[in-house]
Design a protein around this motif. Sequence first.
Motif, mmCIF file in Angstrom:
data_model
loop_
_atom_site.group_PDB
_atom_site.id
_atom_site.type_symbol
_atom_site.label_atom_id
_atom_site.label_comp_id
_atom_site.label_asym_id
_atom_site.label_seq_id
_atom_site.Cartn_x
_atom_site.Cartn_y
_atom_site.Cartn_z
ATOM 1 N N VAL A 44 51.873 9.245 30.342
ATOM 2 C CA VAL A 44 50.824 9.419 29.332
ATOM 3 C C VAL A 44 50.306 8.096 28.788
ATOM 4 C CG1 VAL A 44 51.452 11.742 28.628
ATOM 5 C CG2 VAL A 44 52.570 9.803 27.546
ATOM 6 N N LYS A 45 50.800 7.010 29.297
ATOM 7 C CA LYS A 45 50.325 5.696 28.853
ATOM 8 C C LYS A 45 49.154 5.241 29.725
ATOM 9 C CE LYS A 45 54.735 3.988 27.135
ATOM 10 N NZ LYS A 45 55.804 3.005 27.368
ATOM 11 N N PRO A 46 48.143 4.667 29.103
ATOM 12 C CA PRO A 46 47.002 4.181 29.896
ATOM 13 C C PRO A 46 47.372 2.991 30.782
ATOM 14 C CG PRO A 46 46.702 3.675 27.568
ATOM 15 C CD PRO A 46 47.938 4.512 27.677
ATOM 16 N N SER A 47 48.485 2.342 30.508
ATOM 17 C CA SER A 47 48.870 1.165 31.286
ATOM 18 C C SER A 47 49.129 1.490 32.756
ATOM 19 C CB SER A 47 50.101 0.500 30.669
ATOM 20 O OG SER A 47 51.172 1.414 30.609
ATOM 21 N N MET A 48 49.623 2.687 33.036
ATOM 22 C CA MET A 48 49.904 3.046 34.429
ATOM 23 C C MET A 48 48.611 3.111 35.237
ATOM 24 S SD MET A 48 52.207 6.059 35.902
ATOM 25 C CE MET A 48 53.242 5.413 37.164
ATOM 26 N N ARG A 49 47.623 3.823 34.711
ATOM 27 C CA ARG A 49 46.337 3.910 35.416
ATOM 28 C C ARG A 49 45.667 2.540 35.466
ATOM 29 N NH1 ARG A 49 41.644 7.241 32.973
ATOM 30 N NH2 ARG A 49 40.311 5.464 33.169
ATOM 31 N N SER A 50 45.784 1.783 34.405
ATOM 32 C CA SER A 50 45.196 0.447 34.354
ATOM 33 C C SER A 50 45.769 -0.446 35.452
ATOM 34 C CB SER A 50 45.454 -0.162 32.978
ATOM 35 O OG SER A 50 45.073 -1.504 32.947
ATOM 36 N N GLU A 51 47.060 -0.337 35.661
ATOM 37 C CA GLU A 51 47.710 -1.145 36.696
ATOM 38 C C GLU A 51 47.178 -0.788 38.081
ATOM 39 O OE1 GLU A 51 49.729 -4.086 38.327
ATOM 40 O OE2 GLU A 51 49.638 -3.742 36.166
ATOM 41 N N LYS A 54 43.746 -2.232 38.513
ATOM 42 C CA LYS A 54 43.822 -3.677 38.804
ATOM 43 C C LYS A 54 44.105 -3.907 40.287
ATOM 44 C CE LYS A 54 45.439 -5.083 34.236
ATOM 45 N NZ LYS A 54 46.603 -5.520 33.447
ATOM 46 N N GLN A 55 44.995 -3.077 40.846
ATOM 47 C CA GLN A 55 45.296 -3.199 42.267
ATOM 48 C C GLN A 55 44.069 -2.896 43.124
ATOM 49 O OE1 GLN A 55 48.241 -4.294 43.648
ATOM 50 N NE2 GLN A 55 48.771 -4.768 41.525
ATOM 51 N N PHE A 56 43.283 -1.881 42.704
ATOM 52 C CA PHE A 56 42.040 -1.561 43.427
ATOM 53 C C PHE A 56 41.049 -2.719 43.355
ATOM 54 C CE2 PHE A 56 42.666 3.273 42.738
ATOM 55 C CZ PHE A 56 43.503 3.324 43.842
ATOM 56 N N ASP A 57 40.972 -3.373 42.203
ATOM 57 C CA ASP A 57 40.091 -4.539 42.058
ATOM 58 C C ASP A 57 40.514 -5.661 43.005
ATOM 59 O OD1 ASP A 57 38.557 -3.258 40.137
ATOM 60 O OD2 ASP A 57 39.575 -4.215 38.435
ATOM 61 N N LEU A 58 41.838 -5.833 43.139
ATOM 62 C CA LEU A 58 42.341 -6.856 44.069
ATOM 63 C C LEU A 58 41.977 -6.516 45.510
ATOM 64 C CD1 LEU A 58 45.870 -7.594 42.538
ATOM 65 C CD2 LEU A 58 43.845 -9.081 42.491
#
Length: 152
Positions: A44-51, A54-58
């Motif tokens: 339920v933390k936004p940090s998981m999706r955010s991570e 970030k990988q998709f951006d890389l």
Amino acid sequence: KQWYQRRVAITAGFVTIASGRRLIPNTLGILLVHGYQRIDPDLVKPSMRSEIEKQFDLIASGKANFDIVLAHAVSTFQAKYKYFVENTEYMDQLFELSFTKLSETGKSLSKCGLCTRYMKLISQKPMRLHCKNCEATYKLPQGGSIKLYQGN
């Protein structure tokens, strides 16, 4: 992305829309969040999706390999899914505290064809008959009145 998540939450019945387009969670929505937090707070933390984003951006910038990122994400979510399934009793406990069990609702109507104990008529939609003893549930025609057949 956010509009889609909101739409899913609304149509699934987890929230209602208040004035100013605020989302107000209902009992089910609150229980799901508490259950996820209790079993695996990362869900339920936004940090998981955010991570992951970030990988998709890389990947998009050519700094990461798609197959490696995908394998890592799939591995992570498989482990989380397995852990979640193994610990669903925490979710069940929360639901039992807030919701009535199907077997405890309704009124006795007819005997079960499997075990001959009385089944209960559950009048909330969708209407159905439920046998507490053998856990059998039978769908009923919707929108009419249900009467017990007395024979000729």
